[in-house]
Structures are given as structure tokens and as C-alpha cells.
Design an enzyme around this catalytic site. Structure first.
Site, PDB file in Angstrom:
ATOM      1  N   ASP A 105       0.724  -1.156   0.048  1.00  0.00           N
ATOM      2  CA  ASP A 105       0.044  -0.032   0.007  1.00  0.00           C
ATOM      3  C   ASP A 105       0.886   1.443   0.026  1.00  0.00           C
ATOM      4  OD1 ASP A 105      -2.577   1.249   0.221  1.00  0.00           O
ATOM      5  OD2 ASP A 105      -2.341   1.509   2.503  1.00  0.00           O
ATOM      6  N   ARG A 167     -11.169 -12.633   6.752  1.00  0.00           N
ATOM      7  CA  ARG A 167      -9.833 -13.245   6.155  1.00  0.00           C
ATOM      8  C   ARG A 167     -10.438 -14.438   5.736  1.00  0.00           C
ATOM      9  NH1 ARG A 167      -5.139 -10.675   8.434  1.00  0.00           N
ATOM     10  NH2 ARG A 167      -5.785  -9.737  10.457  1.00  0.00           N
TER      11      ARG A 167
HETATM   12  P1  IMP Z   1       1.753  -0.379   3.858  1.00  0.00           P
HETATM   13  O1  IMP Z   1       3.148  -0.686   4.983  1.00  0.00           O
HETATM   14  O2  IMP Z   1       0.991   0.786   3.754  1.00  0.00           O
HETATM   15  O3  IMP Z   1       2.226  -0.923   2.185  1.00  0.00           O
HETATM   16  O4  IMP Z   1       0.699  -1.559   4.199  1.00  0.00           O
HETATM   17  C1  IMP Z   1       0.787  -2.753   4.088  1.00  0.00           C
HETATM   18  C2  IMP Z   1      -0.115  -3.499   5.123  1.00  0.00           C
HETATM   19  O5  IMP Z   1      -1.314  -2.723   5.076  1.00  0.00           O
HETATM   20  C3  IMP Z   1      -0.675  -4.657   4.291  1.00  0.00           C
HETATM   21  O6  IMP Z   1       0.331  -5.768   4.628  1.00  0.00           O
HETATM   22  C4  IMP Z   1      -1.968  -5.003   4.818  1.00  0.00           C
HETATM   23  O7  IMP Z   1      -1.918  -5.585   5.979  1.00  0.00           O
HETATM   24  C5  IMP Z   1      -2.310  -3.671   5.308  1.00  0.00           C
HETATM   25  N1  IMP Z   1      -3.246  -3.004   4.230  1.00  0.00           N
HETATM   26  C6  IMP Z   1      -2.934  -2.328   3.203  1.00  0.00           C
HETATM   27  N2  IMP Z   1      -4.197  -2.082   2.444  1.00  0.00           N
HETATM   28  C7  IMP Z   1      -5.207  -2.987   2.815  1.00  0.00           C
HETATM   29  C8  IMP Z   1      -6.565  -3.191   2.491  1.00  0.00           C
HETATM   30  O8  IMP Z   1      -7.061  -2.647   1.624  1.00  0.00           O
HETATM   31  N3  IMP Z   1      -7.166  -3.905   3.377  1.00  0.00           N
HETATM   32  C9  IMP Z   1      -6.605  -4.455   4.412  1.00  0.00           C
HETATM   33  N4  IMP Z   1      -5.446  -4.091   4.845  1.00  0.00           N
HETATM   34  C10 IMP Z   1      -4.569  -3.485   4.148  1.00  0.00           C
END
Ligand code: IMP
Length: 180
Positions: A105, A167
Site C-alpha cells: 500500500d 480473512r
Molecule cells: P503499507 O505499509 O502501507 O504498504 O501497508 C501494508 C499493510 O497494510 C498490508 O500488509 C495490509 O496488512 C495492510 N493493508 C493495506 N491495504 C489494505 C486493505 O485494503 N485492506 C486491508 N489491509 C490493508
């Protein structure tokens, strides 16, 4: 758990996910075909379904380990500070490593984890993510393999949660809040 009612609209079917994992497994087997020291590292908890399906497509000698990094908690917004809540059980020095993430993300989680694992002097260090939300990126990290690139939607299912629920859905769906 949010009290606000929501519905889940299917975005990627179970069949499409299985087909994509089969495709990705060919590329991964090609990359690691000459090694007998591959450790597949799943990032808990969101990758547990993906890693289970992925490793069963890899007819390679693999070990499986898990790492848990803090992420959203119970909210829908990412925190930028990443903490390791559960570390690997095994050593990875000199081993080839494939990190398995559910979604990239903002990219803070993957960047932090890759930095940490790289500091342990593995052999090859590669990354795969089932989903990628490129429009949300705040870091320069990119997974080596991506299942699906998706728009900026909050998704659940196939291991991925909203406030720890959903999940167990076999497909990826997007969360929608109907107008009251
Ligand atoms: P990042 O550090 O912002 O890249 O976030 C990564 C983590 O955020 C992922 O491994 C997910 O656990 C959570 N995440 C990001 N987007 C979503 C979503 O749309 N639904 C649920 N969890 C999300």
C-alpha cells in the site's frame, strides 16, 4: 470492530487468484531453480492464505517462516511507523529468501522488512505481493512480483482483514459503506 454497516463487493474471484498464482509460480521456480536453500517468509497475518497456496505450487525444496510487522491495527489507515511484533524463527544468512506480502500500500511495511532482512546478509532476497496499490505509494519500494495491481480501494478476503474479520473469504472483495 467498526459498528458502521458495510457490504463487500467481489473484485477478484477465487478462480482468478488461483490462475494468477499458477502463473507466478513459474517465474519463481525459474528464479530459484538452482537453489536448495530457499526460505519463504510470510508476513503475518494477511499473507497466510496466499503463502499456503503459493508454496504448494512451488515444487522446490522450501522452508517456510513467518514475520509479523505492525500495520493498520483496527483502523483503515496505515501507520508509517513499522514495528516487528514477531521475528523469524530461523537464520537467513546465506539463504535465499522470498518475502510474501498480501498488499503493498504505502510501501512502508515492505521497505522496513526488506531493510531488516537484507541486514542479515541473505543470498538472494526477492519479494512477492498478491496485491499492489501503486497510487498509494509513499516509498520507493516495489515487489519483484505482483499478483494484481488494484485501485485505491479498501479490500478484504483471501487472508486480508477489515478489523480482523473477513480473512476467510475465498475471493478479494472491496469494502463499501452504503449511504445511510
Ligand atoms: P503499507 O505499509 O502501507 O504498504 O501497508 C501494508 C499493510 O497494510 C498490508 O500488509 C495490509 O496488512 C495492510 N493493508 C493495506 N491495504 C489494505 C486493505 O485494503 N485492506 C486491508 N489491509 C490493508
Amino acid at each position: 470492530m467498526s459498528e458502521r454497516p458495510y457490504v463487500i463487493d467481489e473484485m477478484i474471484s477465487a478462480k482468478a487468484i488461483a490462475a494468477r498464482i499458477e502463473e507466478l509460480s513459474h517465474a519463481i521456480k525459474e528464479e530459484f531453480r538452482d537453489t536448495n536453500k530457499l526460505v519463504v517468509v510470510g508476513l503475518l497475518r494477511g499473507s497466510f492464505v496466499f503463502i499456503a497456496d503459493l508454496v504448494r505450487e512451488l515444487d522446490l525444496p522450501v522452508e517456510v517462516d513467518f514475520l509479523e510487522a505492525s500495520s493498520y491495527g483496527n483502523a483503515m489507515e496505515s501507520s508509517r511507523e513499522v514495528r516487528i511484533l514477531k521475528d523469524l524463527r530461523g537464520q537467513i544468512e546465506g539463504r535465499d529468501v522470498l518475502v510474501v506480502e498480501d498488499i503493498v500500500d504505502t510501501g512502508h511495511t515492505l521497505k522496513h522488512v526488506v531493510g531488516l532482512l537484507a541486514s542479515r546478509k541473505p543470498g538472494r532476497l526477492r519479494t512477492i505481493a498478491l496485491l499492489d496499490k501503486p497510487s498509494r505509494r509513499e516509498t520507493d519500494v516495489a515487489a519483484d512480483w505482483i499478483g494484481f495491481s488494484i485501485p485505491d480501494e479498501f479490500v478484504v478476503g483471501y487472508g486480508i482483514d477489515y478489523a480482523q474479520r473477513n480473512r476467510n473469504l475465498p475471493f478479494i472483495g472491496k469494502v463499501r459503506f452504503p449511504e445511510a
